[in-house]
Design an enzyme around this catalytic site. Structure first.
Site, PDB file in Angstrom:
ATOM      1  N   ASP A   1       0.660  -1.176  -0.091  1.00 46.65           N
ATOM      2  CA  ASP A   1       0.093   0.093  -0.252  1.00 46.65           C
ATOM      3  C   ASP A   1       0.748   1.261  -0.010  1.00 46.65           C
ATOM      4  OD1 ASP A   1       0.922  -0.349   2.502  1.00 46.65           O
ATOM      5  OD2 ASP A   1      -1.185  -0.460   3.441  1.00 46.65           O
TER       6      ASP A   1
ATOM      7  N   ASN B   1      -7.046  -2.524  15.014  1.00 45.15           N
ATOM      8  CA  ASN B   1      -8.415  -2.952  14.436  1.00 45.15           C
ATOM      9  C   ASN B   1      -8.717  -4.044  13.641  1.00 45.15           C
ATOM     10  OD1 ASN B   1      -7.742  -1.789  11.887  1.00 45.15           O
ATOM     11  ND2 ASN B   1      -8.970  -0.219  11.890  1.00 45.15           N
TER      12      ASN B   1
ATOM     13  N   HIS C   1      -6.985  -4.537  10.432  1.00 45.67           N
ATOM     14  CA  HIS C   1      -7.045  -4.249   9.293  1.00 45.67           C
ATOM     15  C   HIS C   1      -5.546  -5.036   8.594  1.00 45.67           C
ATOM     16  CE1 HIS C   1      -4.634  -0.090   9.805  1.00 45.67           C
ATOM     17  NE2 HIS C   1      -3.648  -1.158   9.632  1.00 45.67           N
TER      18      HIS C   1
ATOM     19  N   GLU D   1      -9.546  -1.748   5.557  1.00 41.58           N
ATOM     20  CA  GLU D   1     -10.060  -1.598   6.870  1.00 41.58           C
ATOM     21  C   GLU D   1     -11.407  -2.322   7.204  1.00 41.58           C
ATOM     22  OE1 GLU D   1      -8.437   0.316   9.068  1.00 41.58           O
ATOM     23  OE2 GLU D   1      -8.111   2.228   8.454  1.00 41.58           O
TER      24      GLU D   1
HETATM   25  C1  GLP Z   1      -0.652   0.520   8.563  1.00 39.89           C
HETATM   26  C2  GLP Z   1      -0.305  -0.445   7.223  1.00 39.89           C
HETATM   27  C3  GLP Z   1      -0.218  -1.872   7.702  1.00 39.89           C
HETATM   28  C4  GLP Z   1       0.317  -2.284   8.824  1.00 39.89           C
HETATM   29  C5  GLP Z   1      -0.256  -1.757  10.109  1.00 39.89           C
HETATM   30  C6  GLP Z   1       0.436  -1.990  11.315  1.00 39.89           C
HETATM   31  O1  GLP Z   1      -1.470   1.154   8.616  1.00 39.89           O
HETATM   32  N1  GLP Z   1      -0.732  -0.032   6.341  1.00 39.89           N
HETATM   33  O2  GLP Z   1       0.256  -2.454   6.529  1.00 39.89           O
HETATM   34  O3  GLP Z   1       0.577  -3.512   8.891  1.00 39.89           O
HETATM   35  O4  GLP Z   1      -0.389  -0.173   9.816  1.00 39.89           O
HETATM   36  O5  GLP Z   1       1.477  -1.295  11.507  1.00 39.89           O
HETATM   37  P1  GLP Z   1       2.461  -1.523  12.509  1.00 39.89           P
HETATM   38  O6  GLP Z   1       3.566  -2.535  12.264  1.00 39.89           O
HETATM   39  O7  GLP Z   1       3.380   0.063  12.423  1.00 39.89           O
HETATM   40  O8  GLP Z   1       1.784  -1.643  13.907  1.00 39.89           O
END
Ligand code: GLP
Length: 244
Positions: free
Chosen positions: A67, A136, A138, A143
């Protein structure tokens, strides 16, 4: 789902790097699905170390990322393009033309979505997909919602996610409200799915992921139950609520 519980973030990163190394070692042209966020940062560090000591080679590797934010320049330190360059690509011998990250350029979003889906079709099934999980539930930027996208789409970020990701920005208002994200069908198009989660903030999501026994679009990570080769590498803090 295979679950590996590690003492801490460092051990999680090392274990995950071993899983990735194993997969890469099996293929002449390894195809990797990559993620951003804090969870895989240590994994990239470990992979760079392995590369520097000649234990792993990325010359023929091809990568696709999950993404990117909409409306943030690739040169902006908050962009996922920048994150990948800084944490990984600048430090290994991957060829530039084998790196694929969706474009979040605001004026050409339809084109970016179409291009990325074509790119994913061209690359085909990945040998491994690295994933994080949002608090959450995702995955990538899919989402919780009434319907989930199968393929790459422009998505609105939830307030929870904007809040969670504001730690990377100076002000919460600076966090983009939209992103371009790979959809569920393409996320699942990998031989192995490696999920990383660390810290107490992920406890609820991890518990739901491990103990949930239904597909629930309000908890996008539940879609991973469809896949039969998921490896969850997490630390003790993230595992804390499982069984309770
Ligand atoms: C972001 C990304 C995800 C990621 C998630 C968790 O929003 N789009 O791909 O897995 O959040 O992030 P983190 O590893 O910093 O907790």
């Amino acid at each position: 789902m295979k679950i590996i519980v590690c003492k801490n973030y460092e051990e999680m990163s090392k274990k995950a790097a071993m899983v990735v190394k194993d997969v890469i070692g099996r293929y002449y042209r390894p195809k990797l699905g990559l993620a951003t966020g804090s969870s895989p940062e240590g994994l990239y560090k470990e992979l760079v170390k392995m590369y520097e000591s000649n234990d792993i080679n990325f010359l023929n590797a091809e990568t696709v990322n999950l993404d990117e934010y909409v409306g943030i320049d690739p040169e902006n330190p908050q962009s996922y393009h920048y994150y990948m360059q800084k944490n990984f690509f600048d430090k290994i011998n991957i060829r530039k033309e084998n790196i694929h990250i969706p474009s979040g350029s605001e004026d050409k979003l339809d084109e970016a979505v179409r291009d990325y889906n074509e790119k994913l079709d061209y690359v085909g099934r990945r040998d491994i997909q690295i994933l994080g999980i949002g608090e959450n539930g995702h995955i990538a930027f899919n989402e919780p919602a009434f319907k989930l996208n199968l393929r790459t789409s422009i998505v609105e970020l939830t307030e929870d996610t904007v809040k969670a990701n504001s730690r990377f920005f100076e002000n919460e208002e600076d966090v983009p409200k939209r992103a371009i994200s790979m959809g569920i069908k393409d996320i699942l198009n990998a031989e192995v799915i490696l999920i990383l989660a660390s810290g107490a903030k992920k406890q609820k999501a991890v518990k739901e992921l491990i103990e949930g026994d239904r597909l629930d679009t309000k908890f996008p990570a539940s879609m991973l139950h469809i896949h039969n080769n998921v490896v969850l590498v997490i630390d003790e803090d993230a595992y804390g609520l499982v069984g309770k």
